[in-house]
Write a protein that holds these residues in place. Structure first.
Motif, PDB file in Angstrom:
ATOM      1  N   TYR A  41      -3.857  -1.087   6.163  1.00 39.90           N
ATOM      2  CA  TYR A  41      -4.220  -1.087   7.587  1.00 39.90           C
ATOM      3  C   TYR A  41      -3.288  -2.014   8.364  1.00 39.90           C
ATOM      4  N   GLU A  42      -2.997  -3.162   7.779  1.00 40.10           N
ATOM      5  CA  GLU A  42      -2.112  -4.122   8.436  1.00 40.10           C
ATOM      6  C   GLU A  42      -0.697  -3.563   8.556  1.00 40.10           C
ATOM      7  N   ALA A  43      -0.199  -2.908   7.508  1.00 29.10           N
ATOM      8  CA  ALA A  43       1.152  -2.352   7.521  1.00 29.10           C
ATOM      9  C   ALA A  43       1.298  -1.268   8.583  1.00 29.10           C
ATOM     10  N   GLU A  44       0.209  -0.522   8.811  1.00 30.49           N
ATOM     11  CA  GLU A  44       0.240   0.576   9.787  1.00 30.49           C
ATOM     12  C   GLU A  44      -0.303   0.154  11.148  1.00 30.49           C
ATOM     13  N   ASP A  45      -0.644  -1.146  11.290  1.00 26.31           N
ATOM     14  CA  ASP A  45      -1.223  -1.685  12.526  1.00 26.31           C
ATOM     15  C   ASP A  45      -2.387  -0.812  12.990  1.00 26.31           C
ATOM     16  N   GLU A  46      -3.272  -0.510  12.039  1.00 19.00           N
ATOM     17  CA  GLU A  46      -4.404   0.387  12.277  1.00 19.00           C
ATOM     18  C   GLU A  46      -5.706  -0.409  12.249  1.00 19.00           C
ATOM     19  N   ASP A  47      -6.607  -0.086  13.174  1.00 22.57           N
ATOM     20  CA  ASP A  47      -7.917  -0.723  13.183  1.00 22.57           C
ATOM     21  C   ASP A  47      -8.739  -0.239  11.999  1.00 22.57           C
ATOM     22  N   LEU A  48      -9.625  -1.098  11.526  1.00 26.04           N
ATOM     23  CA  LEU A  48     -10.532  -0.688  10.454  1.00 26.04           C
ATOM     24  C   LEU A  48     -11.520   0.339  10.999  1.00 26.04           C
ATOM     25  N   PRO A  49     -11.937   1.270  10.158  1.00 25.30           N
ATOM     26  CA  PRO A  49     -12.920   2.264  10.593  1.00 25.30           C
ATOM     27  C   PRO A  49     -14.265   1.589  10.865  1.00 25.30           C
ATOM     28  N   GLU A  50     -15.094   2.274  11.640  1.00 22.00           N
ATOM     29  CA  GLU A  50     -16.425   1.765  11.958  1.00 22.00           C
ATOM     30  C   GLU A  50     -17.456   2.857  11.714  1.00 22.00           C
ATOM     31  N   PRO A  51     -18.670   2.475  11.314  1.00 20.71           N
ATOM     32  CA  PRO A  51     -19.728   3.472  11.138  1.00 20.71           C
ATOM     33  C   PRO A  51     -19.905   4.309  12.402  1.00 20.71           C
ATOM     34  N   GLY A  52     -20.101   5.601  12.209  1.00 17.99           N
ATOM     35  CA  GLY A  52     -20.251   6.529  13.322  1.00 17.99           C
ATOM     36  C   GLY A  52     -18.949   7.196  13.717  1.00 17.99           C
ATOM     37  N   GLU A  53     -17.829   6.624  13.317  1.00 15.26           N
ATOM     38  CA  GLU A  53     -16.514   7.200  13.630  1.00 15.26           C
ATOM     39  C   GLU A  53     -16.351   8.512  12.875  1.00 15.26           C
ATOM     40  N   ARG A  54     -15.778   9.482  13.536  1.00 15.38           N
ATOM     41  CA  ARG A  54     -15.518  10.778  12.906  1.00 15.38           C
ATOM     42  C   ARG A  54     -14.022  11.014  12.819  1.00 15.38           C
ATOM     43  N   SER A  55     -13.610  11.643  11.719  1.00 15.73           N
ATOM     44  CA  SER A  55     -12.206  11.929  11.462  1.00 15.73           C
ATOM     45  C   SER A  55     -12.079  13.317  10.856  1.00 15.73           C
ATOM     46  N   ALA A  56     -10.880  13.879  10.954  1.00 15.70           N
ATOM     47  CA  ALA A  56     -10.599  15.200  10.388  1.00 15.70           C
ATOM     48  C   ALA A  56     -10.017  15.042   8.989  1.00 15.70           C
ATOM     49  N   LEU A  57     -10.712  15.585   7.995  1.00 10.91           N
ATOM     50  CA  LEU A  57     -10.226  15.581   6.621  1.00 10.91           C
ATOM     51  C   LEU A  57      -9.053  16.544   6.523  1.00 10.91           C
ATOM     52  N   ILE A  58      -7.920  16.055   6.039  1.00  9.61           N
ATOM     53  CA  ILE A  58      -6.681  16.829   5.995  1.00  9.61           C
ATOM     54  C   ILE A  58      -6.317  17.152   4.556  1.00  9.61           C
ATOM     55  N   ASP A  59      -5.973  18.421   4.299  1.00  6.55           N
ATOM     56  CA  ASP A  59      -5.562  18.796   2.947  1.00  6.55           C
ATOM     57  C   ASP A  59      -4.049  18.604   2.785  1.00  6.55           C
ATOM     58  N   SER A  60      -3.521  18.963   1.622  1.00  4.91           N
ATOM     59  CA  SER A  60      -2.097  18.752   1.342  1.00  4.91           C
ATOM     60  C   SER A  60      -1.184  19.600   2.214  1.00  4.91           C
ATOM     61  N   ASP A  61      -1.724  20.672   2.774  1.00  4.57           N
ATOM     62  CA  ASP A  61      -0.934  21.528   3.656  1.00  4.57           C
ATOM     63  C   ASP A  61      -1.022  21.098   5.112  1.00  4.57           C
ATOM     64  N   GLY A  62      -1.689  19.984   5.367  1.00  2.09           N
ATOM     65  CA  GLY A  62      -1.791  19.478   6.734  1.00  2.09           C
ATOM     66  C   GLY A  62      -2.891  20.132   7.551  1.00  2.09           C
ATOM     67  N   ARG A  63      -3.753  20.906   6.902  1.00  2.59           N
ATOM     68  CA  ARG A  63      -4.837  21.596   7.618  1.00  2.59           C
ATOM     69  C   ARG A  63      -6.073  20.712   7.715  1.00  2.59           C
ATOM     70  N   GLU A  64      -6.772  20.812   8.833  1.00  2.16           N
ATOM     71  CA  GLU A  64      -8.060  20.148   9.000  1.00  2.16           C
ATOM     72  C   GLU A  64      -9.107  21.010   8.308  1.00  2.16           C
ATOM     73  N   VAL A  65      -9.720  20.479   7.252  1.00  2.00           N
ATOM     74  CA  VAL A  65     -10.664  21.282   6.482  1.00  2.00           C
ATOM     75  C   VAL A  65     -12.113  20.872   6.711  1.00  2.00           C
ATOM     76  N   ALA A  66     -12.323  19.691   7.287  1.00  2.00           N
ATOM     77  CA  ALA A  66     -13.686  19.238   7.556  1.00  2.00           C
ATOM     78  C   ALA A  66     -13.639  18.043   8.494  1.00  2.00           C
ATOM     79  N   VAL A  67     -14.805  17.729   9.050  1.00  2.00           N
ATOM     80  CA  VAL A  67     -14.975  16.496   9.810  1.00  2.00           C
ATOM     81  C   VAL A  67     -15.884  15.602   8.987  1.00  2.00           C
ATOM     82  N   VAL A  68     -15.451  14.370   8.796  1.00  2.00           N
ATOM     83  CA  VAL A  68     -16.276  13.400   8.085  1.00  2.00           C
ATOM     84  C   VAL A  68     -16.693  12.305   9.053  1.00  2.00           C
ATOM     85  N   GLU A  69     -17.882  11.779   8.824  1.00  2.00           N
ATOM     86  CA  GLU A  69     -18.393  10.670   9.637  1.00  2.00           C
ATOM     87  C   GLU A  69     -18.564   9.457   8.735  1.00  2.00           C
TER      88      GLU A  69
END
Length: 146
Positions: A41-69
């Protein structure tokens, strides 16, 4: 899942066979946790995730296959990893020692060291982990039959 309010990507491992296995484990409900390193996270200057946050699960082909919370986030030293985590990773680990061996192999791998910009990177008991617990809240239409 795409459009003007696109979600940030939820990336497991690097593209390839390992990511494919992990994405399949998420879609099957076996994998409900993932562990990263705080240094990532520090190397990518990325904030830590927080409960309730939703993200797109990405497969090896770069496709969004699901939303995770994100349901829970734990920040802890490697020495405190426990069996709940090892089992929640959904990769077939039966003990913390198995989980740790598998993860240390990944973290000490060339791809991770390159991503961190440190060819000598190693983890130890004090290495800080970021554990994300999550649930699938939406599956892409193409992933419905998986």
């Amino acid at each position: 899942m795409t459009g003007p309010h696109a979600l940030k990507p939820f990336l497991l491992a690097f593209p390839g066979p390992l990511r494919d296995r992990l994405v399949a484990a998420v879609l099957s409900g076996e994998k409900v946790a993932t562990t990263g390193l705080l240094v990532e996270y520090e190397a990518e200057d990325e904030d830590l995730p927080e409960p309730g946050e939703r993200s797109a699960l990405i497969d090896s082909d770069g496709r969004e296959v699901a939303v995770v919370e994100i349901t829970e986030v734990e920040v802890l030293p490697l020495r405190d990893a426990d069996l709940r985590l090892a089992l929640g990773e959904g990769e077939g680990y039966r003990s913390v020692a198995e989980w740790r061996a598998g993860h240390e192999s990944f973290w000490h791998g060339e791809e991770m060291r390159e991503a961190l910009g440190d060819p000598e990177f190693v983890v130890d008991e004090e290495t800080v982990l970021v554990v994300e617990w999550f649930k699938v809240v939406e599956r892409a239409a193409m992933a419905q039959g998986d």
